[in-house]
Design a protein around this motif. Structure first.
Motif, PDB file in Angstrom:
ATOM      1  N   MET A 222     -36.804 -38.691   1.478  1.00 45.98           N
ATOM      2  CA  MET A 222     -36.006 -39.597   0.476  1.00 45.98           C
ATOM      3  C   MET A 222     -34.582 -39.278   0.505  1.00 45.98           C
ATOM      4  SD  MET A 222     -38.618 -39.293  -2.905  1.00 45.98           S
ATOM      5  CE  MET A 222     -40.155 -39.074  -2.656  1.00 45.98           C
ATOM      6  N   LEU A 225     -33.030 -40.906   3.332  1.00 44.36           N
ATOM      7  CA  LEU A 225     -32.734 -42.246   3.255  1.00 44.36           C
ATOM      8  C   LEU A 225     -31.692 -42.584   2.269  1.00 44.36           C
ATOM      9  CD1 LEU A 225     -36.658 -43.264   3.087  1.00 44.36           C
ATOM     10  CD2 LEU A 225     -34.970 -43.679   5.068  1.00 44.36           C
ATOM     11  N   ILE A 229     -29.833 -45.094   4.412  1.00 43.01           N
ATOM     12  CA  ILE A 229     -30.050 -46.492   4.306  1.00 43.01           C
ATOM     13  C   ILE A 229     -29.716 -46.952   2.893  1.00 43.01           C
ATOM     14  CG2 ILE A 229     -31.648 -46.447   6.136  1.00 43.01           C
ATOM     15  CD1 ILE A 229     -33.891 -46.982   4.202  1.00 43.01           C
ATOM     16  N   GLY A 230     -29.281 -46.148   2.153  1.00 48.92           N
ATOM     17  CA  GLY A 230     -28.794 -46.919   0.713  1.00 48.92           C
ATOM     18  C   GLY A 230     -29.777 -46.568  -0.280  1.00 48.92           C
ATOM     19  N   THR A 231     -30.706 -45.876  -0.222  1.00 45.12           N
ATOM     20  CA  THR A 231     -31.833 -46.164  -1.274  1.00 45.12           C
ATOM     21  C   THR A 231     -31.509 -45.177  -2.466  1.00 45.12           C
ATOM     22  OG1 THR A 231     -33.098 -44.030  -0.155  1.00 45.12           O
ATOM     23  CG2 THR A 231     -34.021 -46.266   0.128  1.00 45.12           C
ATOM     24  N   HIS A 232     -31.930 -45.057  -3.463  1.00 42.03           N
ATOM     25  CA  HIS A 232     -31.390 -44.511  -4.658  1.00 42.03           C
ATOM     26  C   HIS A 232     -32.142 -43.564  -5.256  1.00 42.03           C
ATOM     27  CE1 HIS A 232     -28.126 -47.299  -4.374  1.00 42.03           C
ATOM     28  NE2 HIS A 232     -29.047 -48.378  -4.297  1.00 42.03           N
ATOM     29  N   PHE A 233     -32.972 -42.542  -4.808  1.00 46.61           N
ATOM     30  CA  PHE A 233     -33.987 -41.868  -5.215  1.00 46.61           C
ATOM     31  C   PHE A 233     -33.295 -40.940  -6.241  1.00 46.61           C
ATOM     32  CE2 PHE A 233     -36.457 -42.926  -1.544  1.00 46.61           C
ATOM     33  CZ  PHE A 233     -37.822 -43.493  -2.234  1.00 46.61           C
ATOM     34  N   ALA A 238     -27.715 -45.497 -10.288  1.00 43.49           N
ATOM     35  CA  ALA A 238     -28.458 -46.636  -9.705  1.00 43.49           C
ATOM     36  C   ALA A 238     -29.900 -46.587  -9.996  1.00 43.49           C
ATOM     37  CB  ALA A 238     -28.197 -46.785  -8.037  1.00 43.49           C
ATOM     38  N   GLY A 239     -30.231 -46.048 -10.985  1.00 47.05           N
ATOM     39  CA  GLY A 239     -31.700 -45.999 -11.531  1.00 47.05           C
ATOM     40  C   GLY A 239     -32.619 -44.843 -10.885  1.00 47.05           C
ATOM     41  N   GLY A 240     -31.976 -43.969 -10.050  1.00 51.91           N
ATOM     42  CA  GLY A 240     -32.523 -43.015  -9.550  1.00 51.91           C
ATOM     43  C   GLY A 240     -32.740 -41.681 -10.475  1.00 51.91           C
ATOM     44  N   ASN A 241     -33.121 -40.481  -9.974  1.00 52.01           N
ATOM     45  CA  ASN A 241     -33.075 -39.271 -11.030  1.00 52.01           C
ATOM     46  C   ASN A 241     -32.685 -38.160 -10.287  1.00 52.01           C
ATOM     47  OD1 ASN A 241     -34.014 -37.308 -12.626  1.00 52.01           O
ATOM     48  ND2 ASN A 241     -35.083 -39.093 -13.972  1.00 52.01           N
ATOM     49  N   LEU A 243     -33.166 -35.258 -11.569  1.00 51.44           N
ATOM     50  CA  LEU A 243     -34.292 -34.103 -11.809  1.00 51.44           C
ATOM     51  C   LEU A 243     -35.538 -34.292 -10.891  1.00 51.44           C
ATOM     52  CD1 LEU A 243     -34.264 -33.444 -15.695  1.00 51.44           C
ATOM     53  CD2 LEU A 243     -33.396 -31.923 -13.520  1.00 51.44           C
ATOM     54  N   LEU A 244     -35.807 -35.370 -10.447  1.00 47.83           N
ATOM     55  CA  LEU A 244     -36.709 -35.754  -9.499  1.00 47.83           C
ATOM     56  C   LEU A 244     -36.864 -34.820  -8.359  1.00 47.83           C
ATOM     57  CD1 LEU A 244     -39.193 -37.468  -8.551  1.00 47.83           C
ATOM     58  CD2 LEU A 244     -37.656 -39.003  -7.769  1.00 47.83           C
ATOM     59  N   ASN A 247     -37.987 -31.328  -9.469  1.00 46.83           N
ATOM     60  CA  ASN A 247     -39.326 -31.236  -9.608  1.00 46.83           C
ATOM     61  C   ASN A 247     -39.914 -31.269  -8.402  1.00 46.83           C
ATOM     62  OD1 ASN A 247     -40.303 -31.627 -12.215  1.00 46.83           O
ATOM     63  ND2 ASN A 247     -38.906 -33.260 -12.605  1.00 46.83           N
ATOM     64  N   LEU A 248     -39.569 -32.234  -7.167  1.00 44.29           N
ATOM     65  CA  LEU A 248     -40.518 -32.147  -5.965  1.00 44.29           C
ATOM     66  C   LEU A 248     -39.966 -30.925  -5.155  1.00 44.29           C
ATOM     67  CD1 LEU A 248     -39.528 -35.754  -4.671  1.00 44.29           C
ATOM     68  CD2 LEU A 248     -41.644 -34.888  -5.928  1.00 44.29           C
TER      69      LEU A 248
END
Lengths: 547, 201
Positions: A222, A225, A229-233, A238-241, A243-244, A247-248
């Protein structure tokens, strides 16, 4: 028709001198490849630690720039965990486990070679970053969003995520191989209740690896990416997090701690009985506490995140759960003490290292319990107290345990006994040295020194403690130098070990040193937890008196 | 032929026994562990999706997906049929019918490829991009990792097909078929979960 013993050498002996190491699928060669390459990384990671300590020896240090300091502490942590402690445990597992369970090789020898080469290339990818614009610099747990493109341009963190992905796949594949080996290849009569504790430890460790590492793999993919490639995990805007990521990462990261320590505990559980001339006290409780640690390790990850604004209930749960993990750990410590108690203890270097493990790990365990108390954690979070704690566990624990294994099994691997005098110098220097580093660090943490600062002003009362830690770091480095000299000198010396130098209890000592390529001419039959003892003392055999 | 020799293909010279203790069922145990590990991987990405979704206010993307269900539903049914054909392949070889085995393997493989093509088409049609908010990224990641697993399954099936043609399998020796179809069922099951998570909730 030729007998089995006559045909084995033709089948198992490889083709040419160079290729026999590169193309090998033999567990003993792969084990030695793992151990020696991990030792190279150990020296590299140790030199990085020395750089850190030189920089911090005095206030306003100027040896490293802030950026270089970030690179060095990130690579030190990543190296020591992924390229040293894990592969050293895997190396011992590779070499010893098939011998210990009476097998001729791992269940999947070619897969085993794949694990090793993935590990080597993972390490090379990680270190090649120095040639391409700088090494990773976001710490070994690489918190988002600091690792995202906006805050960390260049390719540093891409190298980190690719390197970690390769190492994660390597360890997962290796762990699958270990689980199948431990389950399917044990000698006739070696029921689970007669399986050596080192195998139990390896088995549980491998389960932890198989179920924890995929979380890390997913997380670094993640991250990759996000950056490419511009995802926003992990990008909150942009809606990601962010703290995620925590946690992971810690869902993997806390079980990882037990991936590092359980094999060392397994080694101790083999060494202590042999040098106390007694069977392991409380075998079943040690086996079950290993399993319990493995299970609980998956449920405590949020204690790394006490300062992130979790709800009260969550804090109570993770705090109590973290205390709980101290119970099976304490059980093991009492088992080792109970084994030594009333035994005829021989203070060889391997045993000294084992005792060093028990005492240093105890300190690390107790400061771990401190950190599980939420208010204390809030007070010392991200301070040197945490650095002290984890080094007491991982250096005082894992590294001492691995050195115990090195002194114990070196004669089996080479036919040569490591020098005891040099070994004892190594042990005492390392014991004094590490306490001089990590004791002062605990004090510094309580005085409020944050971790990961590249320099500090004088006047906080930190100077003397930092200087002490630096002196301790050099003593520790010196002790490791004694070990390397010992290995070098011993390898040039005569084969003086014989098959069974320690008068040991388990199957690996029944074969020659070093063992033949195929290990056992005839696979053994096991009737108790100490098969070799039974063989040497038929009248006093364990299976005649208890099981 | 003893029980041990029936599943082991180790290149042993005459007179040499397989390693003692190598127990039957090794391949099945191994597959279970691998699939356990895979489950953590997919579970991690799915939990990431649910975690992000729980903190999201704009759920327009999910509604957009839920509105065009015909193609994904058809694809899903196709994939479930492929699990049945994989099961028929397994049954054929247990009965010693190599010809039927080859046939069912081929059908399974083709259905898998059609599924991947269908989902790729659906993804392109949706006009979503990995960089579209957080959801686009998770959708892309889950879809592509599942597609990679489908393709891995197709490769396994193709190898099994070639080996079946070469006469490698008999009614008593067909571990590779059991492992291959086991992996296939798993990938189908993962899709059913993904379909529910991505399209239905």
């Amino acid at each position: 028709m030729a007998t089995q013993a006559e045909t084995f050498p033709q089948i198992w002996v490889p083709r040419s001198k160079f290729l026999e190491w590169v193309l090998t699928t033999n567990h003993k060669r792969i084990g030695i490849l793992y151990l020696s390459s991990a030792m190279v990384f150990f020296v590299v990671g140790g030199l990085e630690a020395l750089l850190i300590r030189i920089q911090l020896a005095q206030p306003n240090g100027t040896v490293l720039t802030a950026e270089q300091y970030n690179e060095v502490f990130t690579m030190h942590g990543t190296t020591m965990i992924f390229l040293v402690a894990m592969p050293l445990s895997i190396g011992f597992g590779n070499y010893i486990i098939p011998l210990l369970i009476g097998a001729r090789d791992m269940a999947f020898p070619r897969l085993n070679a794949l694990s090793f080469w993935l590990f080597i290339f993972g390490g090379l990818v990680m270190y090649s970053s120095f040639l391409f614009g700088g090494a990773p610099d976001a710490g070994w747990f690489a918190y988002a969003p600091l690792t995202e493109k906006a805050f960390n341009a260049g390719m540093r963190m891409d190298f980190w995520s690719l390197g970690i992905a390769l190492l994660g796949i390597s360890s997962t594949v290796g762990a699958i191989n270990f689980i199948v080996t431990d389950l399917q290849l044990r000698a006739r009569g070696m029921s689970l209740a007669r399986t050596p504790i080192f195998v139990w430890a390896n088995f549980v460790t491998s389960f932890i690896a198989v179920f924890a590492l995929p979380a890390l793999l997913a997380a670094v993919i993640m991250l990759f990416l996000d950056r490419n490639i511009g995802t926003h995990f992990f990008i909150p805007q942009a809606g990601g997090n962010a703290l995620l990521w925590q946690n992971l990462f810690w869902f993997f990261g806390h079980p990882e701690v037990y991936i590092l320590i359980l094999p060392a505990m397994g080694i101790i559980s083999e060494v202590v009985p042999v040098f106390s001339r007694k069977p392991l006290f409380g075998y079943m409780t040690v086996a079950f506490s290993t399993v319990a640690i493995g299970v609980i390790s998956f449920t405590v990850w949020a204690h790394h995140m006490f300062a992130t604004g979790l709800s009260d209930v969550t804090l109570y749960f993770y705090s109590a759960d973290s205390f709980l993990i101290g119970v099976p750990t304490g059980v093991k410590i009492f088992s080792w003490l109970g084994t030594m108690w009333g035994g005829k203890v021989r203070f060889k270097t391997a045993m000294l290292m084992a005792i060093g493990f028990v005492s240093m790990f105890l300190i690390g365990g107790i400061s771990g319990i401190h950190l599980a108390v939420v208010p204390i954690d809030w007070q010392v979070e991200d301070s040197y107290y945490v650095v002290s704690h984890m080094h007491y566990v991982l250096f005082g624990g894992a590294i001492f345990g691995l050195f115990a294994g090195a002194y114990y099994w070196f004669p089996k691997m080479t036919g040569k006994l490591l020098d005891e005098t040099l070994g004892k110098v190594h042990f005492w220097l390392m014991l004094v040295g590490m306490n001089m580093i990590f004791g002062p660090m605990a004090v510094l943490g309580l005085m409020g020194m944050p971790r990961r600062i590249y320099t500090y002003p004088s006047g906080f009362g930190w100077d003397i403690w930092n200087l002490l830690a630096t002196v301790g770091a050099f003593l520790t480095a010196l002790s490791v130098l004694f070990f390397l000299i010992n290995v070098f000198v011993t390898l040039r010396g005569p084969a003086n070990a014989g098959n069974d130098p320690w008068d040991a209890f388990t199957l690996e000592w029944t074969v020659s040193s070093p063992p033949p390529e195929h290990n056992f001419d005839e696979t053994p039959t096991v009737r108790s937890r100490r098969p070799f003892w039974d063989l040497k003392h038929p009248d006093l055999a364990d299976w005649k008196h208890n099981r | 032929m003893n029980k041990t020799a029936s599943y082991s293909r180790m290149p042993l010279r005459p007179g040499v026994q397989p390693p003692a203790g190598l127990r039957p069922g090794t391949s099945r145990v191994t597959l279970l562990i691998v699939l356990g590990s895979e489950t953590v991987f997919f579970g991690t990405v799915i939990s990431a999706y649910l975690y992000l979704r729980a903190t999201q206010t704009n759920l327009a993307f999910t509604q957009q997906l839920g509105a065009q269900l015909a193609l994904p539903v058809a694809n899903t049914l196709l994939l479930i049929v492929s699990a049945l054909t994989a099961a028929l392949a397994g049954r054929s070889i247990r009965r010693g019918n190599v010809k039927a085995l080859s046939g069912w393997l081929l059908v399974t493989l083709v259905l898998g490829l059609v599924f991947v093509a269908g989902q790729a088409f659906d993804y392109l049609r949706s006009g979503m991009h990995p960089a579209d908010q957080a959801f686009g990224g998770v959708f892309f990641t889950l879809m592509s990792f599942h597609a990679l697993h489908m393709l891995a399954g197709v490769v396994v099936m193709a190898i099994a097909l070639v080996r079946a043609r070469l006469g490698d399998f008999t009614a008593r020796r067909h571990d590779a078929i059991d492992v291959g179809t086991g992996f296939w069922y798993y990938v189908v099951a993962v899709w059913v979960v993904l379909f529910a998570v991505l399209y239905l909730i």
